[in-house]
Design a protein around this motif. Structure first.
Motif, short mmCIF file in Angstrom:
data_model
loop_
_atom_site.label_atom_id
_atom_site.label_comp_id
_atom_site.label_asym_id
_atom_site.label_seq_id
_atom_site.Cartn_x
_atom_site.Cartn_y
_atom_site.Cartn_z
N MET A 1 0.86 -1.09 0.11
CA MET A 1 -0.09 -0.09 -0.05
C MET A 1 0.92 1.32 0.04
N SER A 2 0.43 2.28 -0.68
CA SER A 2 1.19 3.36 -0.88
C SER A 2 1.37 4.32 0.35
N LYS A 3 2.22 5.04 0.65
CA LYS A 3 2.47 5.71 1.88
C LYS A 3 1.08 6.97 2.12
N ILE A 4 0.71 7.20 0.98
CA ILE A 4 -0.29 8.40 0.95
C ILE A 4 -1.49 7.63 1.49
N SER A 6 -1.85 4.90 3.22
CA SER A 6 -1.61 4.78 4.52
C SER A 6 -1.70 5.77 5.47
N ASN A 7 -1.17 6.88 5.32
CA ASN A 7 -1.46 8.02 6.12
C ASN A 7 -3.04 8.36 5.96
N SER A 8 -3.62 8.47 4.93
CA SER A 8 -4.76 9.03 4.55
C SER A 8 -5.83 8.08 5.84
N ILE A 9 -5.75 6.64 5.81
CA ILE A 9 -6.29 5.63 6.49
C ILE A 9 -6.01 6.23 7.84
N LEU A 10 -4.77 6.38 8.19
CA LEU A 10 -4.35 6.54 9.63
C LEU A 10 -5.20 7.93 10.06
N LYS A 11 -5.22 8.93 9.34
CA LYS A 11 -5.89 10.22 9.39
C LYS A 11 -7.33 9.97 10.03
N ILE A 12 -7.94 9.05 8.88
CA ILE A 12 -9.56 8.86 8.88
C ILE A 12 -9.79 8.12 10.46
#
Length: 134
Positions: A1-4, A6-12
């Motif tokens: 999974m791309s870093k972008i 992964s970061n989006s999922i963590l923010k959500i």
């Protein structure tokens, strides 16, 4: 999974956890109990051969965040169909139907019998089949 991604999922997930902390614990307990009741009803429908199967979504995954609590597998005329279903209280059913018109919405009270829950699910599936043939 791309870093972008992964970061989006963590923010959500972080936003949802913050929202959960602000809401009454009772609401989450009742929601979890509704899902347990529906899980039992779906298992019974599967054992009766009225649905092919079902899958419960994981908490805080993309489907759950979009209001889908279960995927129901039914047999169509020539292929399997997967239906998305959300579970909510009767008080919020109309709002959820407006917010998620592309999926089945099941509104129930904790006092609903297992048989009634099964019948409501079958009615939603029947309505879906009627709409998909029109």
């Amino acid at each position: 999974m791309s870093k972008i991604v992964s970061n989006s999922i963590l923010k959500i997930q972080k936003k949802i956890l913050e929202r959960i902390k602000k809401e009454p614990v009772f609401r989450h307990i009742v929601g979890a109990e509704r899902e347990i009741r529906v899980d039992h009803a779906l298992e019974s429908l599967k054992q009766q051969g009225k649905i092919r199967g079902f899958v419960k979504t994981s908490k805080l995954d993309v489907s759950d965040l979009n209001g889908t609590d279960f995927f129901i597998i039914i047999v169509g005329r020539s292929q399997y169909k997967v239906l998305c279903m959300g579970v909510t209280g009767k008080k919020w059913i109309e709002k959820d139907k407006m917010n998620h018109p592309d999926k089945l919405e099941l509104g129930l009270d904790l006092c609903d019998s297992d048989e009634h829950i099964q019948n409501m699910i079958l009615e939603l599936i029947c309505d879906f089949r009627e709409q998909s043939t029109n």
